[in-house]
Design a protein around this motif. Structure first.
Motif, PDB file in Angstrom:
ATOM      1  N   SER A 133       0.212   5.633   0.002  1.00 38.53           N
ATOM      2  CA  SER A 133      -0.660   7.001   0.273  1.00 38.53           C
ATOM      3  C   SER A 133      -0.050   8.349   0.500  1.00 38.53           C
ATOM      4  CB  SER A 133      -1.544   6.543   1.519  1.00 38.53           C
ATOM      5  OG  SER A 133      -0.795   6.933   2.651  1.00 38.53           O
ATOM      6  N   SER A 149       0.829  -1.002  -0.059  1.00 34.39           N
ATOM      7  CA  SER A 149      -0.116  -0.044   0.067  1.00 34.39           C
ATOM      8  C   SER A 149       0.882   1.333   0.236  1.00 34.39           C
ATOM      9  CB  SER A 149      -0.793   0.045   0.980  1.00 34.39           C
ATOM     10  OG  SER A 149      -0.172   0.004   2.462  1.00 34.39           O
ATOM     11  N   VAL A 202      -6.689  -4.640  -6.690  1.00 35.50           N
ATOM     12  CA  VAL A 202      -6.021  -3.412  -6.865  1.00 35.50           C
ATOM     13  C   VAL A 202      -7.211  -2.619  -6.418  1.00 35.50           C
ATOM     14  CG1 VAL A 202      -4.798  -1.480  -8.057  1.00 35.50           C
ATOM     15  CG2 VAL A 202      -4.264  -3.935  -8.164  1.00 35.50           C
ATOM     16  N   TYR A 203      -6.906  -1.568  -5.305  1.00 36.87           N
ATOM     17  CA  TYR A 203      -7.930  -0.493  -4.919  1.00 36.87           C
ATOM     18  C   TYR A 203      -6.835   0.920  -5.009  1.00 36.87           C
ATOM     19  CZ  TYR A 203     -10.974  -3.957  -2.915  1.00 36.87           C
ATOM     20  OH  TYR A 203     -11.568  -5.163  -2.766  1.00 36.87           O
ATOM     21  N   SER A 204      -7.484   1.906  -5.672  1.00 36.34           N
ATOM     22  CA  SER A 204      -6.500   3.259  -5.907  1.00 36.34           C
ATOM     23  C   SER A 204      -7.706   4.209  -5.962  1.00 36.34           C
ATOM     24  CB  SER A 204      -6.059   3.067  -7.188  1.00 36.34           C
ATOM     25  OG  SER A 204      -5.130   4.126  -7.455  1.00 36.34           O
ATOM     26  N   THR A 206      -3.732  10.754  -2.542  1.00 34.59           N
ATOM     27  CA  THR A 206      -3.838   9.426  -3.270  1.00 34.59           C
ATOM     28  C   THR A 206      -3.842   8.326  -2.294  1.00 34.59           C
ATOM     29  OG1 THR A 206      -1.355   9.137  -3.669  1.00 34.59           O
ATOM     30  CG2 THR A 206      -3.055  10.223  -5.371  1.00 34.59           C
ATOM     31  N   GLN A 207      -4.392   7.166  -2.398  1.00 34.07           N
ATOM     32  CA  GLN A 207      -4.218   6.028  -1.589  1.00 34.07           C
ATOM     33  C   GLN A 207      -4.276   4.712  -2.734  1.00 34.07           C
ATOM     34  OE1 GLN A 207      -7.668   7.272   0.480  1.00 34.07           O
ATOM     35  NE2 GLN A 207      -6.661   6.166   2.309  1.00 34.07           N
ATOM     36  N   ARG A 208      -3.437   4.049  -2.546  1.00 36.07           N
ATOM     37  CA  ARG A 208      -3.277   2.641  -3.348  1.00 36.07           C
ATOM     38  C   ARG A 208      -3.239   1.139  -2.452  1.00 36.07           C
ATOM     39  NH1 ARG A 208      -0.604  -0.692  -7.105  1.00 36.07           N
ATOM     40  NH2 ARG A 208      -1.506  -0.547  -9.181  1.00 36.07           N
ATOM     41  N   GLU A 209      -3.839   0.302  -2.853  1.00 42.22           N
ATOM     42  CA  GLU A 209      -3.580  -0.927  -2.057  1.00 42.22           C
ATOM     43  C   GLU A 209      -3.721  -1.985  -3.156  1.00 42.22           C
ATOM     44  OE1 GLU A 209      -4.465  -3.221   2.013  1.00 42.22           O
ATOM     45  OE2 GLU A 209      -5.179  -1.126   1.680  1.00 42.22           O
ATOM     46  N   SER A 210      -2.883  -3.163  -3.184  1.00 44.62           N
ATOM     47  CA  SER A 210      -3.004  -4.133  -3.919  1.00 44.62           C
ATOM     48  C   SER A 210      -2.520  -5.387  -3.048  1.00 44.62           C
ATOM     49  CB  SER A 210      -1.883  -4.029  -5.084  1.00 44.62           C
ATOM     50  OG  SER A 210      -0.587  -4.042  -4.765  1.00 44.62           O
ATOM     51  N   TYR A 264      -3.896   4.974 -12.636  1.00 47.62           N
ATOM     52  CA  TYR A 264      -4.019   4.592 -11.101  1.00 47.62           C
ATOM     53  C   TYR A 264      -3.200   3.570 -10.617  1.00 47.62           C
ATOM     54  CZ  TYR A 264      -8.339   7.213 -11.205  1.00 47.62           C
ATOM     55  OH  TYR A 264      -9.299   8.485 -11.469  1.00 47.62           O
TER      56      TYR A 264
END
Length: 154
Positions: free
Chosen positions: A107, A105, A124-126, A111-115, A154
């Motif tokens: 951030s 993850s 993948v959440y972005s 922005t924030q991102r997690e895979s 993203y």
């Protein structure tokens, strides 16, 4: 080490975590507009539909699929609503039974991102500002999903 090119010329090289922070601070990604998302996904051969479920504050939402890959796009009226939806997703996965593998993850302010991998599905959440991208694919299609998410920015 990452090299950044513009018009065929190297303009930056990221070699240290501090450089990565500086790059993400000064070169933050731009969120897609809903019509940009739908156009790009259609061009990549994804089938589009409207999702059944959305989040509070959603202005526009799309769901796409191709070869077992699923991508949902949400545009919110306020950035805080997108941030809250992302946090809700994180907390739901934190409570999930089973083993979450390869979790990463990142951030920043906007922005924030997690895979991660869960039960042989790659997720993948972005979030970029007031938009949220949720995506999932079987491990056999992980590369296709990664390419799609990267192409979307993203």
């Amino acid at each position: 080490m990452v090299s950044i090119f513009q018009e065929g010329r190297q303009i930056a090289q990221i070699t240290k975590p501090l450089d990565t922070w500086a790059f993400s601070t000064f070169f933050s990604p731009t969120p897609l507009l809903p019509q940009e998302f739908t156009q790009q996904m259609e061009e990549e051969g994804y089938l589009l539909s409207q999702p059944i479920l959305t989040y509070t504050g959603t202005e526009e939402a799309w769901e796409t699929s191709k070869d077992g890959c699923y991508v949902q796009f949400f545009s919110f009226s306020e950035e805080d609503q997108a941030r809250s939806a992302f946090v809700l997703l994180q907390s739901n996965w934190d409570e999930a039974e089973g083993t979450i593998q390869s979790r990463s993850s990142s951030s920043s302010k906007h922005t924030q991102r997690e895979s991660f991998v869960y039960e042989d599905i790659f997720y993948v959440y972005s979030r970029i500002e007031n938009t949220l991208l949720l995506s999932a694919a079987p491990l056999s299609q992980k590369e296709l999903l990664q390419d799609t998410v990267k192409d979307l920015g993203y």
